[in-house]
Design a protein around this motif. Structure first.
Motif, PDB file in Angstrom:
ATOM      1  N   GLY A 113       0.789  -1.233   0.000  1.00 23.26           N
ATOM      2  CA  GLY A 113       0.000   0.000   0.000  1.00 23.26           C
ATOM      3  C   GLY A 113       0.816   1.276   0.000  1.00 23.26           C
ATOM      4  N   SER A 114       2.162   1.171  -0.101  1.00 23.03           N
ATOM      5  CA  SER A 114       2.953   2.407  -0.029  1.00 23.03           C
ATOM      6  C   SER A 114       2.866   3.186  -1.334  1.00 23.03           C
ATOM      7  CB  SER A 114       4.401   2.122   0.356  1.00 23.03           C
ATOM      8  OG  SER A 114       5.032   1.375  -0.647  1.00 23.03           O
ATOM      9  N   MET A 115       2.444   2.530  -2.396  1.00 24.35           N
ATOM     10  CA  MET A 115       2.187   3.296  -3.612  1.00 24.35           C
ATOM     11  C   MET A 115       1.268   2.537  -4.557  1.00 24.35           C
ATOM     12  SD  MET A 115       5.512   3.110  -5.882  1.00 24.35           S
ATOM     13  CE  MET A 115       6.886   2.159  -5.397  1.00 24.35           C
ATOM     14  N   ASP A 116       0.793   3.291  -5.510  1.00 23.85           N
ATOM     15  CA  ASP A 116      -0.113   2.736  -6.490  1.00 23.85           C
ATOM     16  C   ASP A 116       0.703   2.035  -7.583  1.00 23.85           C
ATOM     17  OD1 ASP A 116      -2.800   2.701  -7.728  1.00 23.85           O
ATOM     18  OD2 ASP A 116      -1.696   3.777  -9.288  1.00 23.85           O
ATOM     19  N   ALA A 117       0.423   0.753  -7.826  1.00 20.60           N
ATOM     20  CA  ALA A 117       1.240  -0.022  -8.765  1.00 20.60           C
ATOM     21  C   ALA A 117       1.240   0.603 -10.153  1.00 20.60           C
ATOM     22  CB  ALA A 117       0.753  -1.467  -8.823  1.00 20.60           C
ATOM     23  N   GLU A 118       0.101   1.105 -10.580  1.00 19.96           N
ATOM     24  CA  GLU A 118       0.036   1.687 -11.928  1.00 19.96           C
ATOM     25  C   GLU A 118       0.864   2.951 -12.043  1.00 19.96           C
ATOM     26  OE1 GLU A 118      -3.792   2.447 -13.838  1.00 19.96           O
ATOM     27  OE2 GLU A 118      -4.163   0.314 -13.447  1.00 19.96           O
ATOM     28  N   GLN A 137      20.987   1.266 -12.422  1.00 18.97           N
ATOM     29  CA  GLN A 137      20.138   0.734 -13.489  1.00 18.97           C
ATOM     30  C   GLN A 137      18.966  -0.055 -12.902  1.00 18.97           C
ATOM     31  OE1 GLN A 137      20.498   0.801 -17.100  1.00 18.97           O
ATOM     32  NE2 GLN A 137      18.476  -0.133 -16.921  1.00 18.97           N
ATOM     33  N   LEU A 138      17.792   0.302 -13.329  1.00 21.45           N
ATOM     34  CA  LEU A 138      16.617  -0.493 -12.980  1.00 21.45           C
ATOM     35  C   LEU A 138      16.583  -1.687 -13.926  1.00 21.45           C
ATOM     36  CD1 LEU A 138      13.867  -0.706 -11.461  1.00 21.45           C
ATOM     37  CD2 LEU A 138      12.881   0.562 -13.359  1.00 21.45           C
ATOM     38  N   TYR A 139      16.543  -2.902 -13.373  1.00 26.03           N
ATOM     39  CA  TYR A 139      16.560  -4.096 -14.215  1.00 26.03           C
ATOM     40  C   TYR A 139      15.158  -4.628 -14.521  1.00 26.03           C
ATOM     41  CZ  TYR A 139      21.590  -4.903 -13.352  1.00 26.03           C
ATOM     42  OH  TYR A 139      22.940  -4.815 -13.300  1.00 26.03           O
ATOM     43  N   ALA A 140      14.361  -4.733 -13.487  1.00 28.18           N
ATOM     44  CA  ALA A 140      13.064  -5.376 -13.658  1.00 28.18           C
ATOM     45  C   ALA A 140      12.176  -5.056 -12.456  1.00 28.18           C
ATOM     46  CB  ALA A 140      13.257  -6.886 -13.763  1.00 28.18           C
ATOM     47  N   VAL A 141      10.913  -5.418 -12.571  1.00 28.41           N
ATOM     48  CA  VAL A 141       9.990  -5.216 -11.456  1.00 28.41           C
ATOM     49  C   VAL A 141       9.079  -6.441 -11.296  1.00 28.41           C
ATOM     50  CG1 VAL A 141       9.886  -2.685 -11.634  1.00 28.41           C
ATOM     51  CG2 VAL A 141       8.313  -4.065 -12.985  1.00 28.41           C
ATOM     52  N   CYS A 142       8.536  -6.619 -10.108  1.00 34.14           N
ATOM     53  CA  CYS A 142       7.475  -7.607  -9.882  1.00 34.14           C
ATOM     54  C   CYS A 142       6.324  -6.828  -9.265  1.00 34.14           C
ATOM     55  CB  CYS A 142       7.903  -8.690  -8.892  1.00 34.14           C
ATOM     56  SG  CYS A 142       9.361  -9.612  -9.367  1.00 34.14           S
ATOM     57  N   THR A 143       5.293  -6.592 -10.037  1.00 36.97           N
ATOM     58  CA  THR A 143       4.196  -5.748  -9.536  1.00 36.97           C
ATOM     59  C   THR A 143       2.856  -6.471  -9.561  1.00 36.97           C
ATOM     60  OG1 THR A 143       3.818  -4.858 -11.749  1.00 36.97           O
ATOM     61  CG2 THR A 143       5.299  -3.608 -10.329  1.00 36.97           C
ATOM     62  N   MET A 144       2.876  -7.751  -9.991  1.00 38.03           N
ATOM     63  CA  MET A 144       1.603  -8.465 -10.129  1.00 38.03           C
ATOM     64  C   MET A 144       0.935  -8.698  -8.783  1.00 38.03           C
ATOM     65  SD  MET A 144       1.620  -8.537 -13.269  1.00 38.03           S
ATOM     66  CE  MET A 144       0.760  -9.698 -14.296  1.00 38.03           C
ATOM     67  N   GLU A 145       1.747  -8.815  -7.735  1.00 43.65           N
ATOM     68  CA  GLU A 145       1.169  -8.950  -6.400  1.00 43.65           C
ATOM     69  C   GLU A 145       2.049  -8.198  -5.407  1.00 43.65           C
ATOM     70  OE1 GLU A 145       1.912 -13.252  -5.155  1.00 43.65           O
ATOM     71  OE2 GLU A 145       2.345 -13.258  -7.293  1.00 43.65           O
ATOM     72  N   GLU A 146       1.528  -7.958  -4.230  1.00 39.28           N
ATOM     73  CA  GLU A 146       2.314  -7.245  -3.224  1.00 39.28           C
ATOM     74  C   GLU A 146       3.145  -8.228  -2.424  1.00 39.28           C
ATOM     75  OE1 GLU A 146      -0.503  -4.285  -1.380  1.00 39.28           O
ATOM     76  OE2 GLU A 146       0.892  -3.093  -2.578  1.00 39.28           O
ATOM     77  N   PRO A 147       4.262  -7.885  -1.868  1.00 44.14           N
ATOM     78  CA  PRO A 147       4.885  -6.578  -2.021  1.00 44.14           C
ATOM     79  C   PRO A 147       5.526  -6.400  -3.403  1.00 44.14           C
ATOM     80  CG  PRO A 147       6.331  -8.039  -0.783  1.00 44.14           C
ATOM     81  CD  PRO A 147       5.072  -8.795  -1.035  1.00 44.14           C
ATOM     82  N   ILE A 148       5.466  -5.167  -3.896  1.00 46.00           N
ATOM     83  CA  ILE A 148       6.107  -4.849  -5.175  1.00 46.00           C
ATOM     84  C   ILE A 148       7.624  -4.999  -5.006  1.00 46.00           C
ATOM     85  CG2 ILE A 148       6.652  -2.908  -6.718  1.00 46.00           C
ATOM     86  CD1 ILE A 148       3.796  -1.923  -6.367  1.00 46.00           C
ATOM     87  N   TYR A 149       8.271  -5.601  -6.002  1.00 45.50           N
ATOM     88  CA  TYR A 149       9.734  -5.695  -6.005  1.00 45.50           C
ATOM     89  C   TYR A 149      10.291  -4.741  -7.057  1.00 45.50           C
ATOM     90  CZ  TYR A 149       9.999 -10.237  -3.492  1.00 45.50           C
ATOM     91  OH  TYR A 149       9.941 -11.256  -2.579  1.00 45.50           O
ATOM     92  N   ILE A 150      11.338  -4.039  -6.696  1.00 42.67           N
ATOM     93  CA  ILE A 150      12.072  -3.246  -7.686  1.00 42.67           C
ATOM     94  C   ILE A 150      13.469  -3.856  -7.734  1.00 42.67           C
ATOM     95  CG2 ILE A 150      12.946  -0.959  -8.309  1.00 42.67           C
ATOM     96  CD1 ILE A 150      10.799   0.260  -6.560  1.00 42.67           C
ATOM     97  N   ILE A 151      13.869  -4.316  -8.898  1.00 38.78           N
ATOM     98  CA  ILE A 151      15.144  -5.034  -9.005  1.00 38.78           C
ATOM     99  C   ILE A 151      16.162  -4.164  -9.729  1.00 38.78           C
ATOM    100  CG2 ILE A 151      16.231  -7.127  -9.930  1.00 38.78           C
ATOM    101  CD1 ILE A 151      12.960  -7.958  -9.507  1.00 38.78           C
ATOM    102  N   THR A 152      17.267  -3.921  -9.064  1.00 39.62           N
ATOM    103  CA  THR A 152      18.279  -3.011  -9.627  1.00 39.62           C
ATOM    104  C   THR A 152      19.664  -3.638  -9.506  1.00 39.62           C
ATOM    105  OG1 THR A 152      18.810  -1.928  -7.539  1.00 39.62           O
ATOM    106  CG2 THR A 152      16.990  -0.974  -8.801  1.00 39.62           C
ATOM    107  N   GLU A 153      20.636  -2.932 -10.027  1.00 37.52           N
ATOM    108  CA  GLU A 153      21.995  -3.427  -9.863  1.00 37.52           C
ATOM    109  C   GLU A 153      22.401  -3.332  -8.386  1.00 37.52           C
ATOM    110  OE1 GLU A 153      25.343  -0.911 -11.375  1.00 37.52           O
ATOM    111  OE2 GLU A 153      23.727   0.249 -12.268  1.00 37.52           O
ATOM    112  N   LEU A 154      23.283  -4.229  -7.994  1.00 38.36           N
ATOM    113  CA  LEU A 154      23.712  -4.324  -6.598  1.00 38.36           C
ATOM    114  C   LEU A 154      24.994  -3.514  -6.399  1.00 38.36           C
ATOM    115  CD1 LEU A 154      23.338  -5.954  -3.868  1.00 38.36           C
ATOM    116  CD2 LEU A 154      24.978  -7.575  -4.828  1.00 38.36           C
ATOM    117  N   MET A 155      25.024  -2.721  -5.344  1.00 35.12           N
ATOM    118  CA  MET A 155      26.226  -1.927  -5.061  1.00 35.12           C
ATOM    119  C   MET A 155      26.799  -2.394  -3.735  1.00 35.12           C
ATOM    120  SD  MET A 155      26.645   0.127  -7.632  1.00 35.12           S
ATOM    121  CE  MET A 155      27.411   1.696  -7.303  1.00 35.12           C
ATOM    122  N   LYS A 156      28.011  -2.900  -3.826  1.00 36.49           N
ATOM    123  CA  LYS A 156      28.641  -3.632  -2.733  1.00 36.49           C
ATOM    124  C   LYS A 156      28.750  -2.840  -1.421  1.00 36.49           C
ATOM    125  CE  LYS A 156      32.874  -6.101  -2.071  1.00 36.49           C
ATOM    126  NZ  LYS A 156      34.074  -5.368  -1.819  1.00 36.49           N
TER     127      LYS A 156
END
Ligand code: AMP
Length: 349
Positions: A113-118, A137-156
């Motif tokens: 509920g922290s933001m609107d998926a659309e 870099q934003l790589y991908a997202v999972c928004t079909m169900e909560e919690p939404i995932y935002i997948i990005t590059e990893l910084m050590k």
């Protein structure tokens, strides 16, 4: 960039109009190859002799996680394995993850509920197109169900804020600080060119990889979160007032120039190794006094030219603030000085 006993040093290879390359004017070379060859044989004024070229073991240079995700960047969350928690922010938690059992990624999980998926997806469309070496870099997202995932590059090395606070100046030199500021300015000047506004530029939203590599993160996300209905702008607990330009506090007017203001605050964070801006003031005092002209004074051990740059970013008239492009070349100019003066104590006043 040279690694000297675990420390990163920077030298700028310059070129005269009529051809020759040089690091120090006392010795010039007709080609880059002969320059590198010479400094591989002897240090000749550099901190060390040039050794092996630096291996690139930063995040994979993928544009999205797979061929499929280039256009179709919604991925199945079962392909992501969360390995360990890296941190927690205002809107959720961040994990180190493995995609398809092979690629290391960072996964931001958003509180339900922290933001609107659309809304987010619309913003993510833009974010995916923003590709630059100094932007996460934003790589991908999972928004079909909560919690939404935002997948990005990893910084050590996590956020720049924690990185600065941990170091406290024990290993980071003044030229490292300039170099980090220049990298942020580089990422931001790209956003400036794209007419894109970050809205939440701060050391906590810059991430650090190996060898002090810095990349700007979370650009544009603030707009999705900082929905006017959700946000009470002057509630200091939710709004980063100490990084916020007066015209945003007063009229909610976000522009690239309000990002420049925040960049000035970020310079202050870099020069103080992560001190809270306006350390002696409350949020309320900041909101009251900064629009009236109050500004922070020059931090301890901060060279005058850096403080001057901060105060330019904090010009009350936003149009008179410098562009990120100008800030970038001025920071890079620091490395134009002759090799002998790098990290010279005379730079400090
Ligand atoms: P945030 O929710 O963006 O404030 O992130 C919380 C914390 O997670 C940050 O302070 C970082 O230490 C860590 N973090 C966020 N994104 C990444 C990333 N891409 N790579 C590594 N660490 C991250």
């Amino acid at each position: 960039m040279v690694l000297d006993n675990g420390r990163v040093k920077h030298y700028k290879v310059k070129k005269l109009d009529n051809g020759p390359y040089f690091v120090s004017k006392t010795r010039t070379f007709s080609t880059l190859k002969t320059l590198v060859q010479h400094y591989s044989e002897q240090a000749d004024g550099l901190c060390v002799r040039l050794g092996e070229p630096c291996k690139k073991n930063e995040a994979p240079q993928t544009y999205g996680l797979s061929y499929n995700t280039v256009d179709q960047w919604e991925i199945d969350r079962s392909t992501i394995k969360l390995l360990r928690k890296l941190g927690a922010g205002q809107f959720g938690e961040v994990f180190e993850g493995l995609w398809n059992g092979t690629t290391s990624v960072a996964v931001k999980t958003l509180k339900n509920g922290s933001m609107d998926a659309e809304d987010f997806l619309r913003e993510a469309q833009i974010m995916k197109r923003l590709r630059h070496a100094k932007l996460i870099q934003l790589y991908a997202v999972c928004t079909m169900e909560e919690p939404i995932y935002i997948i990005t590059e990893l910084m050590k090395n996590g956020s720049l804020l924690e990185y600065l606070q941990k170091d406290k100046g024990s290993t980071l030199s003044f030229s490292d600080q300039i170099e980090m500021a220049a990298q942020v300015a580089s990422g931001m000047s790209f956003l400036e060119l794209q007419n894109y506004i970050h809205r939440d530029l701060a050391a906590r939203n810059v991430l650090v990889g190996e060898n002090n590599i810095c990349k700007v993160a979370d650009f544009g996300l603030a707009r999705v979160f900082m929905n006017e209905n959700v946000y009470e702008i002057k509630d200091g607990t939710k709004f980063p007032v100490r990084w916020t330009a007066p015209e945003v506090i007063r009229y909610n007017k976000f522009t690239i120039k309000s990002d420049v203001w925040s960049f000035g605050i970020l310079l202050y964070e870099i020069m103080t190794f992560g001190q809270m801006p306006y350390p002696t003031m409350t949020n309320y005092q900041v909101i009251q006094q900064v629009p009236e002209g109050h500004r922070m004074s020059c931090p301890l051990k901060c060279p005058k030219f850096m403080y001057h740059m901060m105060t330019e970013c904090w010009n009350g008239k936003e149009q008179e603030r410098p562009t990120f492009e100008t800030l970038l070349w001025r920071l890079e100019d620091y490395f134009e000085q002759d090799v002998s003066s790098y990290d010279d104590a005379n730079n400090f006043h």
